[in-house]
Design an enzyme around this catalytic site. Structure first.
Site, PDB file in Angstrom:
ATOM      1  N   LEU A   1     -68.490   4.121   2.277  1.00  0.00           N
ATOM      2  CA  LEU A   1     -68.196   4.977   1.141  1.00  0.00           C
ATOM      3  C   LEU A   1     -67.117   5.963   1.568  1.00  0.00           C
ATOM      4  O   LEU A   1     -67.081   6.384   2.733  1.00  0.00           O
ATOM      5  CB  LEU A   1     -69.442   5.743   0.692  1.00  0.00           C
ATOM      6  CG  LEU A   1     -70.599   4.940   0.087  1.00  0.00           C
ATOM      7  CD1 LEU A   1     -71.780   5.854  -0.185  1.00  0.00           C
ATOM      8  CD2 LEU A   1     -70.170   4.226  -1.179  1.00  0.00           C
ATOM      9  N   ASP A   2     -66.270   6.342   0.627  1.00  0.00           N
ATOM     10  CA  ASP A   2     -65.288   7.382   0.933  1.00  0.00           C
ATOM     11  C   ASP A   2     -66.008   8.636   1.414  1.00  0.00           C
ATOM     12  O   ASP A   2     -67.150   8.905   1.012  1.00  0.00           O
ATOM     13  CB  ASP A   2     -64.472   7.735  -0.313  1.00  0.00           C
ATOM     14  CG  ASP A   2     -63.624   6.578  -0.803  1.00  0.00           C
ATOM     15  OD1 ASP A   2     -63.244   6.603  -1.979  1.00  0.00           O
ATOM     16  OD2 ASP A   2     -63.359   5.659   0.000  1.00  0.00           O
ATOM     17  N   MET A   3     -65.328   9.421   2.233  1.00  0.00           N
ATOM     18  CA  MET A   3     -65.939  10.635   2.765  1.00  0.00           C
ATOM     19  C   MET A   3     -66.473  11.528   1.643  1.00  0.00           C
ATOM     20  O   MET A   3     -67.551  12.108   1.749  1.00  0.00           O
ATOM     21  CB  MET A   3     -64.934  11.406   3.612  1.00  0.00           C
ATOM     22  CG  MET A   3     -65.514  12.654   4.260  1.00  0.00           C
ATOM     23  SD  MET A   3     -64.332  13.569   5.269  1.00  0.00           S
ATOM     24  CE  MET A   3     -63.341  14.344   3.971  1.00  0.00           C
TER      25      MET A   3
ATOM     26  N   THR B   1     -67.489  10.658  -1.313  1.00  0.00           N
ATOM     27  CA  THR B   1     -68.466   9.997  -2.178  1.00  0.00           C
ATOM     28  C   THR B   1     -69.842  10.056  -1.527  1.00  0.00           C
ATOM     29  O   THR B   1     -69.985   9.808  -0.331  1.00  0.00           O
ATOM     30  CB  THR B   1     -68.070   8.531  -2.425  1.00  0.00           C
ATOM     31  OG1 THR B   1     -66.754   8.487  -2.981  1.00  0.00           O
ATOM     32  CG2 THR B   1     -69.040   7.855  -3.374  1.00  0.00           C
TER      33      THR B   1
END
Length: 566
Positions: free
Chosen positions: A406-408, A410
């Protein structure tokens, strides 16, 4: 040896308390036992334990005979957890205690190690007496199961069922041949009424044949039921006795915290989980060590546990590797026992990016709830990541762990692989797009150029993406060179500020896919609240992986995990 409830003073030094010579300063706070790096004092103490383990296993070197050394070597060699607790004595000296989990060779009283929290192994004690009664029931069950009379009843039932099946099958084959013959006679102009009577007679005979064999089968089942009824009654009695004995046992396990507050394991687990303690609770290293320290007026400084011997079949354990305390048995117990101590914070919650919640864990996978602001994998900074924390939590993970990311910014659910086989299985599922992911996103308020999001049905967004080489990690929509990126979107609600809560289902897994598909004019045209790249920064990016569904890599069962968007 009985040093229980004995506070140390002067030269009194029981055999389970060992001097630790070291110039290393003790830690400022006690070890958080479920996720830690061993303190150098614990490493030094563990080295002493390893030397002792080897010494006990050599007959003639230690004060044990050959048979005792063989028992020790056999059981310890199969795999055993050992623990050390470094303490400060009343006289200010530093020492350590050592323990092993469970029993070794059926004993909990091996010299040099701390005694158990409660000694259930006294030969004439209540536990062993009742255990012997339960074992006697097991022997009675086995005797009935293997008796000549029951085996004859089993054989008779098997035989009558076989004969019944054969008889019915033979008769049905005869009926089939008769039907063929009647069909031939019909074509030759035979009397139809006679043919019908013959068919009806055979059907009636088949019913009588089935009733006959059903009666014989029932008689055989009743003869076997006499023995199986005895077995069932004994098993029920054994189950009741086992439950009663287990509950009694855990009322005898009374553990303290650093302030002297004592509770039984029954009370601890009832308050913490609403269940009775699992089998073996209280016999792990950590509770033994802390309880003996409290009993003896010793101040705990730091603690560590390590594995000796072969790995277990169900869990990966490596010789001499350090491990956190088990959560199933020890988390409720140690939560109580650490009361009154200044304990290190949980590294899984100490990061300034929030708490990494463990949603589910077994021997193959861990499902975590990543907070916004935490990296999935280490970056250029020294900031904690899901991977670094999982490496600490699962030191023996076999192969790659991060199956997806996951993106940082998110938050939400990630599945982490603990074994190489699980990693490859999950990776194949992601590649085949059989993993279902559901995200929740809060979109910025509606602007005149925003396309409407229908409320009655989901919509599909298909915008190919590629990285912007001049502005990484930003992604751009590129119909020519971009990779396919498809998202399904459904409107859930709209608040008074005009912000919309939407449910997003990515059918592909491109970097920043959901963020771009929400923000791009050809998509929803409304950036996610708090998106610093494609919208406006805020306290956090309001994008959350709320639901994760996949096939368990070991059982094949479809599993679903959910965490709300907080």
């Amino acid at each position: 040896m009985n040093d229980n409830n004995q506070h140390l003073s002067g030269a009194v030094r029981p055999s389970w308390l060992h001097t630790l010579e070291s110039s290393v300063a003790p830690p400022k706070r006690f070890t958080y036992p479920f996720c830690y790096t061993p303190h150098p004092l614990c490493v030094a103490a563990a080295a002493e334990v390893r030397r002792h383990i080897e010494t006990v296993g050599r007959s003639g070197v230690s004060p044990v005979d050959e048979s005792t050394a063989n028992v020790w070597n056999e059981e310890v060699g199969r795999g055993k957890m050992f623990g050390v607790l470094v303490v400060e004595c009343p006289d200010g000296q530093t020492a350590f205690l050592a323990a092993y989990s469970g029993l070794i060779g059926g004993r909990n009283d091996w010299p040099w190690f701390v005694p158990p929290v409660f000694d259930s192994q006294q030969p004439d004690g209540y536990f062993k007496t009742r255990e012997a009664e339960i074992s006697a029931i097991n022997r009675r069950i086995a005797a009935i199961e293997q008796s000549a009379e029951r085996m004859a009843a089993v054989s008779a039932l098997t035989d009558v069922r076989r004969r019944a099946a054969e008889a019915v099958d033979d008769y049905r084959q005869m009926m089939a041949q008769s039907k063929l013959e009647r069909d031939r006679q019909r074509r030759s102009g035979a009397d139809e009424s006679q043919l019908v009577r013959e068919s009806q007679h055979q059907k009636a005979e088949l019913k009588r044949l089935r009733r006959h064999w059903a009666g014989l089968t029932s008689e055989a089942e009743e003869r076997l039921a006499v023995y199986d009824g005895q077995i069932t009654a004994l098993r029920e009695r054994r189950h009741r006795m086992s439950d009663e004995l287990q509950r009694w046992l855990f009322t005898q396990y009374e553990v303290s915290d650093a302030d002297g507050h004592s509770r039984t394991l029954v009370d601890i687990f009832a308050a913490a989980t609403g269940t009775i303690p699992p089998s073996g609770a209280g016999d792990c290293c950590a509770p033994k060590l802390l309880q003996q320290a409290y009993r003896s007026g010793l101040r705990p400084l730091c603690m560590a546990e390590f594995w000796w011997g072969e790995s277990l079949r169900t869990e990966i354990r490596r010789h001499l590797h350090y491990y956190p305390a088990c959560r199933g048995k020890c988390l409720p117990i140690l939560t109580h026992m650490l009361g009154g101590l200044d304990v290190d914070p949980d590294p899984l919650t100490a990061d300034d990016s929030g708490q990494l919640e463990i949603v589910y864990e077994d021997t193959a996978i861990v499902v975590v709830n990543k907070p916004a602001g935490m990296l999935s994998v280490p970056g250029r900074s020294r900031r904690r990541s899901v991977l670094s924390l999982m490496r600490m939590h699962c030191p023996d993970a076999d192969g790659p762990m991060m199956v997806h990311r996951l993106d940082m910014d998110t938050s939400g659910l990630l599945v982490v692989a603990k074994t190489l086989a699980a990693y490859h299985n999950l990776q194949a599922q992601f590649a085949a797009r059989t993993v279902s992911k559901t995200y929740l996103a809060l979109l910025s308020p509606v602007v005149p150029s925003s396309p409407a999001i229908p409320s009655d049905a989901p919509i599909r967004i298909s915008l190919p993406l590629r990285p912007d080489p001049q502005d990484r990690p930003r992604q751009v929509v590129d119909p020519v060179h971009g990779r396919s990126a498809v998202t399904e979107c459904r409107l859930l609600s709209t608040d008074v500020l005009g912000r919309s809560l939407v449910e997003l289902h990515p059918l592909t897994g491109r970097t920043h896919q959901l963020r771009v598909h929400c923000a791009h004019p050809a998509g929803l045209g409304r950036p996610i609240v708090g998106d610093p790249l494609y919208g406006q920064p805020a306290e956090r990016l309001c994008l959350h992986a709320a639901r994760l569904e996949f096939d368990h890599p070991v059982t094949g069962e479809r599993v679903v995990f959910e965490r709300p968007f907080l």
